[in-house]
Design a protein around this motif. Structure first.
Motif, PDB file in Angstrom:
ATOM      1  N   PRO A 124      40.942  39.849  40.224  1.00 27.44           N
ATOM      2  CA  PRO A 124      39.492  39.603  40.123  1.00 27.44           C
ATOM      3  C   PRO A 124      38.805  39.880  41.453  1.00 27.44           C
ATOM      4  CG  PRO A 124      40.714  37.542  40.153  1.00 27.44           C
ATOM      5  CD  PRO A 124      41.732  38.625  40.040  1.00 27.44           C
ATOM      6  N   TYR A 161      40.197  31.997  33.442  1.00 21.48           N
ATOM      7  CA  TYR A 161      40.191  33.435  33.701  1.00 21.48           C
ATOM      8  C   TYR A 161      39.849  34.205  32.430  1.00 21.48           C
ATOM      9  CZ  TYR A 161      42.538  32.794  38.236  1.00 21.48           C
ATOM     10  OH  TYR A 161      42.847  32.442  39.516  1.00 21.48           O
ATOM     11  N   TRP A 169      41.639  41.178  35.571  1.00 22.81           N
ATOM     12  CA  TRP A 169      41.220  39.783  35.528  1.00 22.81           C
ATOM     13  C   TRP A 169      39.821  39.628  36.124  1.00 22.81           C
ATOM     14  CZ3 TRP A 169      44.050  36.518  32.798  1.00 22.81           C
ATOM     15  CH2 TRP A 169      45.418  36.704  32.674  1.00 22.81           C
ATOM     16  N   ILE A 190      36.980  36.089  37.033  1.00 22.99           N
ATOM     17  CA  ILE A 190      36.763  34.636  37.007  1.00 22.99           C
ATOM     18  C   ILE A 190      35.311  34.403  36.609  1.00 22.99           C
ATOM     19  CG2 ILE A 190      36.861  32.490  38.310  1.00 22.99           C
ATOM     20  CD1 ILE A 190      38.859  33.824  40.188  1.00 22.99           C
TER      21      ILE A 190
END
Length: 749
Positions: free
Chosen positions: A63, A109, A122, A124
């Motif tokens: 991320p 996530y 990924w 957040i």
């Protein structure tokens, strides 16, 4: 088949792991994290392409606003759209896997997926509201209400040193956390349970719960036990409904036993529960591993597709319909055009309701017939014909066959000398299903790959076998004239081909000379014949039936079938009082067929068919009505063993002559369903063009002809052909073949 098998997987095969995250996206499966060998926690992501059994280790991008997920177990991993949502779990603060320092997580996530295979990375998400407290061994599901649109994720229960029973909601569109207020009795605090969504309900089963009756234990060292309690949350009203209480006794083994760490999956409206372990917290050496598979039918099945005709003879039909997932059988009924007299003196045999164990929510949970022989519930078996005891007549068969497809070639099943039969055998004490909307829970008997089924061989069925998945059938008239329920326009034999309007319910073709004699034309049918030089039209003689009162429109049972095809030559005559009931209500109890007389089908008669699926909750709604007509004696049978061979610029179509030609075969005609503007108005009404007429039992279909082919999407994408034979009296029934197409191939046509 209820048969386990071990696929031969290849690629980056992951190590064995426990308490991992798992989602299914079409034919691919994603597995994240879990505890692997030597007690090590993992944050690896693997993808399995189940269509090829190919594993691949995937490395998502980290991320942009933080670190990727740490190694963990007991987390939740939920799929919605093209994104997976990871929440919580248990991490090990120590780098030594033998020295576990647990840390409960509540991080969140989002994993974006690529279409078909692979992942993006990924992220957040920035969320609002109060995050749920850290936990592991909880459940998370995603539900989107149909009429209101915003998808929501629900987290329930889990473990954080003590078990939890709190419910949390995340609005995925606004990324807002909240705690919805619920009604009803909240289930006991629990972990290692399962939660699954079917319809608008979240079904929660099993897990570790407090051993005390009050369920107030919150200390880390409290006594805990596994439970078999079962509840659901109505996600529209947020009301809890209890189905099986924790203290409910089950001395007859009618219900799944207590367990935790099991798995559950929803298939359609059926919930399957598999394995798990049962025991107490301070008796680890006494824990039992469960190896049983159960299923819960939550509602009656949906209506099957319209009945389709594979082949018609003078006194029988070979029929099929699309499968309905997770059902135990199908009730097939017919309605005769000609009045059938009721049978007097035969008592109506309504089916008694099965014995049921009532639970808190008023639901009925049924015992399997294999484990409780005296419960009046129909048993699903494959019987030898000599052992059927006339529960279902031996001449009502279900033929089994499969597609043969390799390297772009497909065959319709070749004729066999034997046809297997699968029937639903009624139990000794009753013959019907419980007629209830309540969920019904049943154990599933499974077999290993080495187990052989008791399948009887029937030798009295016609040798011509057509694969139901690759063919359906209708009937024929002359080269220039094909009769349907709609107006039919044809061209003369001197033109390039005949264009024919058709319906799936089309059953007979009649030559013009026989139309008046046999009165085969449907009341609404009209035939227009056109000549190249001298165009004119003529109306085929019509037979207008006498008005039929609603109470005279009676449906008769053909029988209950385990699979989605049947050969029908008889039906059951119901007593007068049963007829009056069945004419008013669909899904009525199935009578005891052993007490009923049977009626043979007549030549040249129109029969209407409908079919309903059956599961543990009862008989579902009936399909749309199809209408077919038995053939008239003296006409040739349908061509058989149709084969389609593909080459570079054309396909080769071949067939075998009818087994019952009823005289000399004068010619064959082959037709191809083509694209037409009429299909846009009524997709089920196909338009056919004749592509061959001659004495040979084969023909070539050119690329130019195929470029104009219609791809039928009523089930799987397919190009449709029809082949019929003509003798001195005219054309007999046509064999209709569906040449299955690859999605890429069909999209280019």
């Amino acid at each position: 088949t209820n048969q386990w098998f071990l696929p031969a997987v290849r690629g980056d095969i992951p190590p064995g792991c426990a308490a991992h995250g798992f989602v299914c996206d079409g034919t691919r499966i994603l597995v994240f994290g879990g505890m692997v060998e030597y007690g090590r926690y993992s944050n690896d992501l693997y993808e399995l392409q189940a269509s090829r059994w190919l594993w691949k280790k995937v490395k998502p991008q980290a991320p942009s606003n933080g670190s990727p997920p740490c190694p963990r177990l007991g987390h939740s991993f939920s799929l919605y759209g093209n994104k997976c949502y990871l929440f919580g779990g248990l991490a090990n603060e120590s780098e030594d896997s033998n020295n576990n320092v647990p840390r409960y997580l509540n991080d969140f996530y989002e994993l974006e997926l690529q279409h078909g295979s692979g992942v993006v990375g990924w992220s957040i998400p920035v969320t609002k509201g109060i995050l749920p407290s850290p936990r592991e061994s909880h459940t998370a599901i995603v539900y989107c209400r149909k009429d209101v649109g915003s998808p929501k994720m629900y987290i329930f229960g889990g473990m954080c040193g003590c078990r939890l029973n709190d419910l949390w909601e995340l609005d995925i569109e606004t990324m807002t956390w909240s705690r919805p207020e619920t009604k009803g009795t909240v289930p006991l605090p629990r972990s290692l349970h399962t939660a699954n969504v079917i319809g608008n309900k979240m079904y929660v089963f099993g897990g570790w719960v407090p051993q005390s009756a009050g369920g107030e234990i919150s200390a880390p060292d409290g006594e805990w036990k596994c439970t078999g309690s079962f509840s659901y949350l109505n996600l529209d009203t947020t009301e809890w409904i209890g189905l099986i209480s924790d203290c409910q006794e089950d001395k007859s083994n009618l219900l799944p036993g207590p367990r935790a760490g099991h798995c559950a999956v929803a298939v359609g409206t059926r919930l399957y529960i598999w394995s798990g372990r049962d025991g107490y917290r301070k008796a680890w050496n006494n824990q039992v591993c469960c190896k049983d598979l159960w299923y819960l039918d939550t509602e009656r099945p949906l209506a099957p597709s319209q009945v389709q005709l594979i082949r018609a003879t003078t006194n029988s039909f070979q029929l099929k319909w699309d499968e309905v997932p997770t059902v135990e059988g199908y009730l097939l009924q017919l309605h005769a055009d000609s009045p059938v007299p009721p049978v007097a003196g035969i008592p109506g045999a309504g089916v008694p309701e099965t014995s049921a164990l009532s639970s808190q929510g008023g639901c009925s949970l049924h015992q399997s017939p294999q484990s409780l022989p005296n419960v009046p519930y129909p048993e699903m078996k494959v019987d030898h014909p000599s052992q059927t005891n006339n529960l279902i007549p031996n001449n009502v068969q279900v033929s089994l066959s499969s597609n043969s497809k390799a390297e772009g070639k497909e065959k319709v099943a070749a004729p066999e000398n034997k046809v297997t039969q699968e029937t639903m055998k009624n139990h000794t004490h009753a013959t019907g299903f419980k007629d209830s909307n309540a969920p019904s829970l049943l154990p599933v008997c499974t077999s290993s790959a080495q187990t052989s089924a008791n399948v009887g061989e029937l030798h009295d069925l016609d040798k011509q076998t057509v694969n139901p998945d690759a063919s359906v059938s209708s009937t024929v008239s002359s080269t220039q004239t094909m009769v349907t329920q709609q107006a039919v326009k044809t061209e003369s034999s001197s033109t390039n081909g005949a264009v024919v309007k058709d319906e799936t319910s089309l059953t007979t073709f009649n030559s013009k000379s026989e139309a008046a004699e046999t009165a085969c034309v449907m009341p609404s049918a009209r035939v227009n014949t056109g000549q190249t030089n001298d165009s004119h039209s003529s109306r085929a003689p019509q037979r207008t039936p006498a008005p039929v009162k609603a109470r005279d429109r009676r449906w008769y049972d053909v029988g209950i079938f385990k699979s989605n095809s049947a050969v029908v030559s008889q039906f059951y005559l119901l007593p007068e009082e049963t007829l009056n009931i069945n004419s008013k209500t669909e899904g009525a109890d199935v009578p005891d067929y052993r007490l009923l007389k049977k009626q043979d089908l007549f030549p040249g008669t129109v029969y209407r068919f409908r079919v309903a699926a059956i599961n543990g909750c009862g008989v579902g709604p009936f399909s749309k009505i199809s209408e077919f007509k038995t053939c008239i004696p003296g006409f040739p049978g349908a061509p058989s063993t149709v084969k389609i061979t593909k080459s570079v610029d054309c396909i080769h179509l071949s067939w075998e002559p009818p087994s019952s030609p009823s005289g000399n075969i004068l010619e064959y005609s082959a037709y191809l369903a083509i694209r037409s503007t009429q299909l846009q108005e009524n997709p089920s009404q196909l338009v056919f063009m004749r592509i061959y007429c001659g004495l040979k039992t084969s023909c070539i279909v050119t690329a130019a002809q195929l470029s104009n082919a219609h791809v039928d999407y009523t089930s799987r994408p397919a190009i449709v052909f029809r082949i019929s034979a003509k003798n001195e009296r005219g054309y007999g029934p046509a064999t209709q073949v569906r040449w299955l197409q690859d999605m890429k191939t069909s999209g280019s046509k």
